[in-house]
Write a protein that holds these residues in place. Structure first.
Motif, PDB file in Angstrom:
ATOM      1  N   SER A   1      39.372 -36.306 -69.776  1.00 20.49           N
ATOM      2  CA  SER A   1      38.147 -35.674 -70.270  1.00 20.49           C
ATOM      3  C   SER A   1      37.778 -36.250 -71.635  1.00 20.49           C
ATOM      4  CB  SER A   1      38.347 -34.162 -70.384  1.00 20.49           C
ATOM      5  OG  SER A   1      37.204 -33.547 -70.922  1.00 20.49           O
TER       6      SER A   1
ATOM      7  N   SER B   1      35.608 -25.892 -64.335  1.00 13.97           N
ATOM      8  CA  SER B   1      35.205 -26.495 -63.063  1.00 13.97           C
ATOM      9  C   SER B   1      34.546 -27.856 -63.230  1.00 13.97           C
ATOM     10  CB  SER B   1      34.277 -25.558 -62.301  1.00 13.97           C
ATOM     11  OG  SER B   1      33.147 -25.208 -63.081  1.00 13.97           O
ATOM     12  N   ASN B   2      33.945 -28.132 -64.367  1.00 16.02           N
ATOM     13  CA  ASN B   2      33.280 -29.414 -64.570  1.00 16.02           C
ATOM     14  C   ASN B   2      34.096 -30.384 -65.411  1.00 16.02           C
ATOM     15  OD1 ASN B   2      30.929 -28.713 -63.099  1.00 16.02           O
ATOM     16  ND2 ASN B   2      30.187 -27.529 -64.853  1.00 16.02           N
ATOM     17  N   ASN B   3      35.358 -30.040 -65.654  1.00 13.44           N
ATOM     18  CA  ASN B   3      36.209 -30.915 -66.452  1.00 13.44           C
ATOM     19  C   ASN B   3      36.939 -31.889 -65.527  1.00 13.44           C
ATOM     20  OD1 ASN B   3      38.590 -31.899 -67.928  1.00 13.44           O
ATOM     21  ND2 ASN B   3      37.945 -30.479 -69.514  1.00 13.44           N
TER      22      ASN B   3
END
Length: 582
Positions: free
Chosen positions: A263, A283-285
């Motif tokens: 990330s 959830s978007n990592n």
């Protein structure tokens, strides 16, 4: 098997298949364990519910920071110094043979074996059920690995036993490497059956999690067998290199699949690494392989944030951990001209790896944010307090703190089960142990982690000698790979397992210190400082007046494994006690 709120939460919130209203209806139905075995049809829905019962086994904030919180697990290591020297009886050497229990629990193994022995009766389309079968293979591997780490050799059960299975119930333990072979085979099955990331239901075990776990298990066993070779904990005639190879292969499969990446830091670099560990939604990592979600609306919360925001948790980072962080020139503090000493907290983070300043609290850092207003900023470590409010070392935990999630009503900060950084570190270590730690390997792994925090790359030839390397008998590269693992994964619960598998009792049996004490003298503590234990050279010394003043009294001929409970030795005469226990 209890279908409690956590199971309902997994079903309703994590999978997104059932609405909350339908979950409320499930509350009116008998729990899964009250359905007679002969009535289970092993539909896809039943399979999902069956697997749900095991999800609380993942470590995280739930059920509480002291019993399962990821940022407290390192109290059982040399990374944190808990105020109770006997926090881990295994490390302090104070364990005794329990009459029963003691972790020797086979209930979950029986439950997964029942599933695996009977799921073939399902009439549902395998395309709908295979992923849940894969989850159960994962769970058997998970529970067996937990038992292996505690007890070593184990009986291997691959079917559910009843009281009539006397021969199996009297089975002896088999060698740990045979158990590991079976665990890895289960994970091969899981990888084959589980849905790929992106195709799996959100927050459920997927193929990426199985590969990550496989790399963890294989690395653990490979290094355990290598560094315990020739001791009572070793495996005679074992080939540890096959496990190191398996660890590297599993990690590389995940790396080549392209599911995950490190990330990036897209905002303030002073806190980018820190923000990985205090989010409510990951959830978007792209780094998160598997994580746990909490939800206040469903009453699924934890109090880890309150413990961290309102006090020191009766723990603190050790000086040994702080000293392991490199300077910004890529050199250790013993030889870097950039090192500014340790007379103050601010000096200690000056010109150091940015991850250090994002792991313990510094003056001005936010601790509590109420309605967007930072009403509570860190001023001084809580070395003046007692009990759970105390910071034992002056290095108070910052990694994991979510200042806007500590309002006293319970927190919903997510907890990480697997992240991609561990996979990269597993690969780097396995390759280095195999003598294949090339520059290409480092650029694929450790140097990606260093790029995130703008630290110099690690070279395969290292290029320096640290007089304070923790493992002077090993190569410079292995020392630096282990250092990077400690720094990147600090306070995430890995260090105890690392010390055990590396046979590193020399690090356990040494005194643990904190920050320089003099920097706090005369500061406005309320209540005032009183009876702070200090070493002869001026460092806070939390365990000075305890039996651990010279280091934990870990017995290297006994304490690498736990004892079997005495009642089990009576019930099964073929079981033998672990070395050193009577």
């Amino acid at each position: 098997m209890i279908m409690n709120k956590w199971i309902l939460f997994i079903t309703c919130l994590l999978t997104g298949v059932l609405a909350v209203s339908s979950c409320n209806k499930i509350l009116d139905k008998p729990p899964l364990d009250q359905i007679p075995d002969d009535q289970l049809k092993f539909t896809a829905t039943e399979m999902k519910l069956y697997s749900n019962q095991f999800y609380p086994a993942f470590p995280g904030w739930f059920p509480g920071a002291y019993t399962g919180g990821i940022f407290w697990l390192d109290n059982a290591s040399d990374n944190l110094v808990h105020g109770n020297y006997n926090y881990s009886a295994q490390l302090s050497g104070t364990g005794t043979v329990p009459p029963s229990g003691g972790g020797w629990d086979w209930g979950n193994i029986r439950a997964v074996n029942y599933f695996l022995a009977n799921y073939q009766t399902s009439t549902d389309d395998p395309a709908q059920t295979n992923t849940y079968v894969g989850e159960i293979y994962f769970w058997r591997a998970w529970f067996y690995f937990s038992l292996l780490k505690q007890f070593g050799d184990l009986p291997w059960y691959n079917r559910p036993l009843t009281t009539e299975d006397m021969e199996a119930l009297q089975a002896p333990r088999v060698k740990r490497n045979i158990i590991v072979d079976s665990i890895l085979q289960d994970l091969d099955q899981a990888v084959a059956l589980l849905a790929a990331p992106g195709q799996a239901e959100p927050l459920r075990i997927n193929r990426g999690a199985a590969l990550a776990f496989q790399s963890r298990v294989a690395l653990y066993e490979g290094t355990w067998e290598k560094y315990h070779n020739g001791t009572v904990f070793g495996v005679e005639g074992a080939d540890y290199t096959k496990y190191l190879r398996k660890a590297a292969d599993a990690a590389l499969k995940l790396m080549n699949a392209g599911y995950y990446s490190i990330s990036p830091i897209t905002d303030d670099p002073r806190f980018g690494y820190w923000r990985l560990f205090n989010q409510k939604d990951l959830s978007n990592n792209p780094e998160m392989i598997l994580w746990k979600k909490f939800d206040k609306a469903l009453g699924l919360t934890h109090f880890g944030q309150n413990m961290m925001a309102y006090g020191g948790g009766n723990t603190g980072l050790s000086k040994q951990l702080v000293d392991d962080y490199l300077c910004t020139d890529g050199k250790p503090i013993a030889i870097s001209s950039l090192y500014r000493g340790d007379n103050t907290l601010q000096l200690q983070i000056t010109n150091r790896d940015p991850r250090l300043a994002q792991t313990f609290l510094l003056p001005g850092y936010p601790r509590i944010i109420t309605n967007g207003d930072t009403t509570g900023r860190f001023i001084l470590p809580d070395i003046n307090l007692l009990g759970d409010g105390r910071c034992t070392t002056g290095f108070e935990i910052f990694k994991g703190i979510a200042p806007d999630d500590a309002d006293g009503t319970g927190s919903s900060t997510a907890s990480i089960v697997f992240r991609y950084a561990e996979v990269l570190l597993n690969y780097a270590e396995a390759k280095a142990e195999l003598g294949e730690g090339t520059q290409q390997v480092l650029d694929q792994t450790i140097n990606l982690l260093r790029d995130r925090v703008s630290m110099p790359h690690l070279s395969a030839n290292v290029g320096f000698t640290d007089p304070h390397w923790e493992f002077p008998e090993l190569s410079p590269l292995l020392n630096e790979v282990r250092r990077e693992r400690r720094v990147e994964l600090a306070l995430e619960g890995y260090r105890f397992d690392d010390l055990m598998r590396w046979s590193a009792d020399q690090l356990i049996r040494r005194p643990l210190y904190g920050a320089k004490y003099q920097q706090f003298v005369g500061k406005p503590f309320d209540p005032p400082l009183n009876n702070i234990a200090v070493s002869a050279d001026g460092y806070i010394f939390p365990l000075k007046n305890t039996p651990a003043s010279g280091g934990w009294q870990f017995n290297p001929g006994r304490d690498y494994l736990l004892p079997l409970p005495s009642n089990e030795l009576v019930l099964n005469k073929n079981l033998k006690q672990n070395p050193g226990w009577k």
